[in-house]
Scaffold this motif. Sequence first.
Motif, PDB file in Angstrom:
ATOM      1  N   MET A   1       0.849  -1.189   0.000  1.00  0.00           N
ATOM      2  CA  MET A   1       0.000   0.000   0.000  1.00  0.00           C
ATOM      3  C   MET A   1       0.891   1.249   0.000  1.00  0.00           C
ATOM      4  SD  MET A   1      -2.871   1.097   2.838  1.00  0.00           S
ATOM      5  CE  MET A   1      -3.800  -0.403   2.587  1.00  0.00           C
ATOM      6  N   ASP A   2       0.730   2.083  -1.023  1.00  0.00           N
ATOM      7  CA  ASP A   2       1.543   3.297  -1.123  1.00  0.00           C
ATOM      8  C   ASP A   2       1.110   4.335  -0.105  1.00  0.00           C
ATOM      9  OD1 ASP A   2       3.043   2.246  -3.172  1.00  0.00           O
ATOM     10  OD2 ASP A   2       1.644   2.942  -4.704  1.00  0.00           O
ATOM     11  N   ASN A   3      -0.148   4.742  -0.190  1.00  0.00           N
ATOM     12  CA  ASN A   3      -0.702   5.716   0.741  1.00  0.00           C
ATOM     13  C   ASN A   3      -1.987   5.171   1.349  1.00  0.00           C
ATOM     14  OD1 ASN A   3       1.042   8.017   0.755  1.00  0.00           O
ATOM     15  ND2 ASN A   3       0.398   8.457  -1.343  1.00  0.00           N
ATOM     16  N   VAL A   4      -2.120   5.309   2.649  1.00  0.00           N
ATOM     17  CA  VAL A   4      -3.340   4.907   3.325  1.00  0.00           C
ATOM     18  C   VAL A   4      -4.380   6.001   3.125  1.00  0.00           C
ATOM     19  CG1 VAL A   4      -4.367   4.230   5.522  1.00  0.00           C
ATOM     20  CG2 VAL A   4      -1.959   3.709   5.063  1.00  0.00           C
ATOM     21  N   ARG A   5      -5.531   5.632   2.596  1.00  0.00           N
ATOM     22  CA  ARG A   5      -6.623   6.596   2.425  1.00  0.00           C
ATOM     23  C   ARG A   5      -7.410   6.644   3.729  1.00  0.00           C
ATOM     24  NH1 ARG A   5     -10.248   4.298  -1.840  1.00  0.00           N
ATOM     25  NH2 ARG A   5      -9.759   2.426  -0.622  1.00  0.00           N
ATOM     26  N   ILE A   6      -7.412   7.804   4.355  1.00  0.00           N
ATOM     27  CA  ILE A   6      -8.046   7.929   5.669  1.00  0.00           C
ATOM     28  C   ILE A   6      -9.251   8.862   5.589  1.00  0.00           C
ATOM     29  CG2 ILE A   6      -7.738   8.677   8.055  1.00  0.00           C
ATOM     30  CD1 ILE A   6      -4.871   7.826   7.930  1.00  0.00           C
ATOM     31  N   GLY A   7     -10.360   8.385   6.147  1.00  0.00           N
ATOM     32  CA  GLY A   7     -11.557   9.199   6.283  1.00  0.00           C
ATOM     33  C   GLY A   7     -11.695   9.688   7.712  1.00  0.00           C
ATOM     34  N   VAL A   8     -12.068  10.948   7.871  1.00  0.00           N
ATOM     35  CA  VAL A   8     -12.255  11.542   9.199  1.00  0.00           C
ATOM     36  C   VAL A   8     -13.743  11.624   9.482  1.00  0.00           C
ATOM     37  CG1 VAL A   8     -11.955  13.604  10.618  1.00  0.00           C
ATOM     38  CG2 VAL A   8     -10.098  12.841   9.112  1.00  0.00           C
ATOM     39  N   ILE A   9     -14.164  10.969  10.561  1.00  0.00           N
ATOM     40  CA  ILE A   9     -15.576  10.978  10.959  1.00  0.00           C
ATOM     41  C   ILE A   9     -15.726  11.960  12.120  1.00  0.00           C
ATOM     42  CG2 ILE A   9     -17.493   9.610  11.833  1.00  0.00           C
ATOM     43  CD1 ILE A   9     -16.194   7.146  10.561  1.00  0.00           C
ATOM     44  N   GLY A  10     -16.379  13.065  11.855  1.00  0.00           N
ATOM     45  CA  GLY A  10     -16.533  14.133  12.841  1.00  0.00           C
ATOM     46  C   GLY A  10     -15.617  15.290  12.511  1.00  0.00           C
ATOM     47  N   TYR A  11     -16.161  16.329  11.900  1.00  0.00           N
ATOM     48  CA  TYR A  11     -15.356  17.480  11.511  1.00  0.00           C
ATOM     49  C   TYR A  11     -15.590  18.615  12.506  1.00  0.00           C
ATOM     50  CZ  TYR A  11     -12.877  20.652   8.361  1.00  0.00           C
ATOM     51  OH  TYR A  11     -11.963  21.526   7.812  1.00  0.00           O
ATOM     52  N   GLY A  12     -15.284  18.310  13.798  1.00  0.00           N
ATOM     53  CA  GLY A  12     -15.404  19.312  14.854  1.00  0.00           C
ATOM     54  C   GLY A  12     -14.031  19.777  15.278  1.00  0.00           C
TER      55      GLY A  12
END
Length: 385
Positions: A1-12
């Motif tokens: 895996m070159d880059n880990v795709r990260i999702g952020v849950i909660g944009y506070g």
Amino acid sequence: MDNVRIGVIGYGNMGTSHAKWLHTGMIEGAVLSAVCDNDPAHLDNARKAFGSDVQYFDDYKKLIDSGSADAVIIAVPHYFHPSMAIYAMQHGLHTMVEKPAGVYTKQVKEMNDEAAKHPDLVYGMMFNQRMNPLYIRIKEMMDAHIIGDIRRVSWLITSWWRTQKYYDSSAWRATWEGEGGGVLMNQAPHQLDLLQWITGMPCRMQAHLKYGSHRDIDVEDDVTAYFEYPNGATGTLITCTHDAVGTDRLEIHGDNGKIIIEDSSKVTVKKLRKSEEELNRTLDFRQMLALVKGQTGEKLYDEEHFEIPENWEKQHVDVLINFSDAIRNGAELVAPGSEGIKAVEIADSMYLSDWLGKEVALPVDDDLFYSELQKRVEEEKAGRK
């Protein structure tokens, strides 16, 4: 895996920082791929900040199901940490959970049990202080037995000043139903984790809490706790959010000396030349006084001083870099998710001790704590009506 795709849950508060660090390339081997928030205004702010490079969702399950992320950071109100983490791991996503791990141990155990079913997934906890070089060094000293067996720990941490406007900023803050508590659930988890990480878990707890002390809130904002360790050592923790001046002083006393940390940056180490046990066994009163006053020509202890300034942002970034490295290369996590329950256990024991008006043993009774917590939630609801 070159880059880990990260999702952020909660944009506070914290979610915005995590997303920014990812999007600006501060997290080696990871990129921001998605943002989720159920508040349209927050989601609109994210779109303005990141544009079309990122996917946007108003439901965390939609983000997880979308295939847009390999991993998620969960930065939402505390009660939702376990359920969202469980769903993420059930759907094959690596998971980083903001502190605290949850509000009550019963739900955190469910999260840990789910993680154990997925050994291929990386499950981390955002205990950024474990990346503080100062506390890393203190832990190394304790693990090396520099000051011997622990006898007493004392942490006075009142530098968490929060004004009423802070508590009024969100409806879920400083409520039993929304946040699950006050200073023990919001600010002090850092110290609770460091305590157990450096000195181990206590086995007994007696605590006194003040609720809405100098603030218009229902939850605790003033805590005085006494605890004991399995070896008979004792400890105290005092914390509050209404001290504008604030103090941060940690003392760790062992039979071979003492470590003193002030303002999480300045350290004094006093290493006895002979153990206190030996001195106690061999010195009479006059010899003791002469040694303490420096009249014998011998030193009682050697003293070392060092200072490591705190860097809040770097510590968070370093936890995420470690998370990314664990996913890509199998690196060991500095803050495994499974250890998040320990700080929750300590906090819950403080609550339960105060609610019952007596000393309690650790681990806490999960069902009893949950039942007592629900009483506070219902009383709070009735008060609002």
